[in-house]
Design a protein around this motif. Structure first.
Motif, PDB file in Angstrom:
ATOM      1  N   PRO A  65       0.808  -1.236   0.000  1.00 50.97           N
ATOM      2  CA  PRO A  65       0.000   0.000   0.000  1.00 50.97           C
ATOM      3  C   PRO A  65       0.834   1.277   0.000  1.00 50.97           C
ATOM      4  CG  PRO A  65      -0.797  -1.524   1.678  1.00 50.97           C
ATOM      5  CD  PRO A  65       0.470  -2.106   1.124  1.00 50.97           C
ATOM      6  N   LYS A  66       2.095   1.224   0.452  1.00 51.56           N
ATOM      7  CA  LYS A  66       2.887   2.458   0.487  1.00 51.56           C
ATOM      8  C   LYS A  66       3.157   3.003  -0.915  1.00 51.56           C
ATOM      9  CE  LYS A  66       7.560   0.550   0.739  1.00 51.56           C
ATOM     10  NZ  LYS A  66       8.697   0.270   1.605  1.00 51.56           N
ATOM     11  N   PHE A  67       3.043   2.158  -1.937  1.00 48.19           N
ATOM     12  CA  PHE A  67       3.237   2.618  -3.315  1.00 48.19           C
ATOM     13  C   PHE A  67       1.970   3.196  -3.931  1.00 48.19           C
ATOM     14  CE2 PHE A  67       6.721  -0.449  -2.718  1.00 48.19           C
ATOM     15  CZ  PHE A  67       7.796   0.382  -3.009  1.00 48.19           C
ATOM     16  N   LYS A  68       0.842   3.057  -3.235  1.00 46.63           N
ATOM     17  CA  LYS A  68      -0.439   3.670  -3.620  1.00 46.63           C
ATOM     18  C   LYS A  68      -0.848   3.365  -5.064  1.00 46.63           C
ATOM     19  CE  LYS A  68       0.081   7.305  -0.235  1.00 46.63           C
ATOM     20  NZ  LYS A  68       0.316   8.691   0.056  1.00 46.63           N
ATOM     21  N   LYS A  69      -0.621   2.124  -5.500  1.00 48.49           N
ATOM     22  CA  LYS A  69      -0.998   1.712  -6.849  1.00 48.49           C
ATOM     23  C   LYS A  69      -2.540   1.687  -6.921  1.00 48.49           C
ATOM     24  CE  LYS A  69       1.737  -0.045  -9.303  1.00 48.49           C
ATOM     25  NZ  LYS A  69       2.514   0.684 -10.293  1.00 48.49           N
ATOM     26  N   PRO A  70      -3.154   2.471  -7.810  1.00 44.67           N
ATOM     27  CA  PRO A  70      -4.626   2.476  -7.873  1.00 44.67           C
ATOM     28  C   PRO A  70      -5.185   1.148  -8.378  1.00 44.67           C
ATOM     29  CG  PRO A  70      -3.698   3.876  -9.594  1.00 44.67           C
ATOM     30  CD  PRO A  70      -2.548   3.397  -8.757  1.00 44.67           C
ATOM     31  N   LYS A  71      -6.251   0.715  -7.732  1.00 46.25           N
ATOM     32  CA  LYS A  71      -6.955  -0.508  -8.109  1.00 46.25           C
ATOM     33  C   LYS A  71      -8.409  -0.136  -8.363  1.00 46.25           C
ATOM     34  CE  LYS A  71      -3.922  -2.994  -4.973  1.00 46.25           C
ATOM     35  NZ  LYS A  71      -3.280  -1.799  -4.405  1.00 46.25           N
ATOM     36  N   THR A  72      -8.901  -0.463  -9.558  1.00 47.58           N
ATOM     37  CA  THR A  72     -10.271  -0.099  -9.941  1.00 47.58           C
ATOM     38  C   THR A  72     -11.146  -1.333  -9.968  1.00 47.58           C
ATOM     39  OG1 THR A  72      -9.475   1.783 -11.224  1.00 47.58           O
ATOM     40  CG2 THR A  72     -11.696   0.973 -11.733  1.00 47.58           C
ATOM     41  N   TYR A  73     -12.289  -1.216  -9.315  1.00 51.17           N
ATOM     42  CA  TYR A  73     -13.251  -2.313  -9.188  1.00 51.17           C
ATOM     43  C   TYR A  73     -14.578  -1.912  -9.801  1.00 51.17           C
ATOM     44  CZ  TYR A  73      -9.958  -3.958  -5.658  1.00 51.17           C
ATOM     45  OH  TYR A  73      -8.828  -4.378  -5.008  1.00 51.17           O
ATOM     46  N   LEU A  74     -15.230  -2.872 -10.460  1.00 48.06           N
ATOM     47  CA  LEU A  74     -16.617  -2.729 -10.887  1.00 48.06           C
ATOM     48  C   LEU A  74     -17.427  -3.481  -9.843  1.00 48.06           C
ATOM     49  CD1 LEU A  74     -16.154  -3.474 -14.698  1.00 48.06           C
ATOM     50  CD2 LEU A  74     -15.953  -1.279 -13.487  1.00 48.06           C
ATOM     51  N   VAL A  75     -18.345  -2.775  -9.186  1.00 45.75           N
ATOM     52  CA  VAL A  75     -19.007  -3.321  -8.018  1.00 45.75           C
ATOM     53  C   VAL A  75     -20.520  -3.260  -8.181  1.00 45.75           C
ATOM     54  CG1 VAL A  75     -19.109  -3.266  -5.497  1.00 45.75           C
ATOM     55  CG2 VAL A  75     -17.105  -2.302  -6.668  1.00 45.75           C
TER      56      VAL A  75
END
Length: 178
Positions: A65-75
């Protein structure tokens, strides 16, 4: 050179190659490549993009999480969220394990996805809606806990994107090199 695999994890598959219990599907049922390991996890109940690599440093840059890589979810959620619920998700909220970072969220039309096996339960008396939610952390069941916190439990969760990598063109249970 590091190897990076994009895998569309089907619902019900564990994000690991072995299982102490017998009979549950694992990554080994879909990927026969020695030396690659998941960079992060997806719950057994969730579907979508899982990255695997043979490079420990790359694995850390993707999953930590320290690299803050964005993760996109369809929910797909139960009920139809109002602006207040969407704003709460966007601003960040406090879960039992602490506050979440701000997120990007918007209502979307139902995406053109593959059928889920087993299908999501359908209730005539309760409407559902879809949102696109992007977070920059990845706590245990975080998206599910966030939507439940604002009164809209998750019915279906598909991770569509991690950073610049996307699920575009990858069928469930299939993988390709990045």
């Amino acid at each position: 050179m590091a190897r990076l695999i994009l895998f569309n994890k089907p619902h019900g598959v564990l994000s690991q190659f072995t299982d102490e219990r017998s009979g549950r599907p694992t990554l080994a049922d879909h990927i026969d490549l020695p030396g690659v390991y998941p960079a992060g996890r997806l719950d057994r109940d969730s579907e979508g993009l899982l990255l695997l690599t043979d490079d420990g440093q790359l694995q850390a840059r993707i999953a930590d999480p320290k690299f803050k890589k964005p993760k996109t979810y369809l929910v797909q959620i139960e009920g139809v969220p109002d602006e207040a619920a969407l704003n709460t998700l966007a601003q960040g909220l406090t879960l039992k394990d602490g506050p979440t970072r701000p997120a990007t969220v918007r209502r979307i039309d139902a995406p053109d996805l593959w059928p889920r096996v087993p299908p999501v339960r359908y209730r005539k008396t309760v409407p559902d809606a879809w949102i696109e939610l992007t977070i920059t952390e990845g706590r245990n069941r975080q998206v599910r806990r966030m939507t439940a916190h604002v009164g809209h439990p998750t019915l279906r969760l598909v991770r569509w994107r991690i950073g610049d990598w996307s699920l575009d063109g990858i069928a469930p249970g299939k993988w390709r090199n990045a």
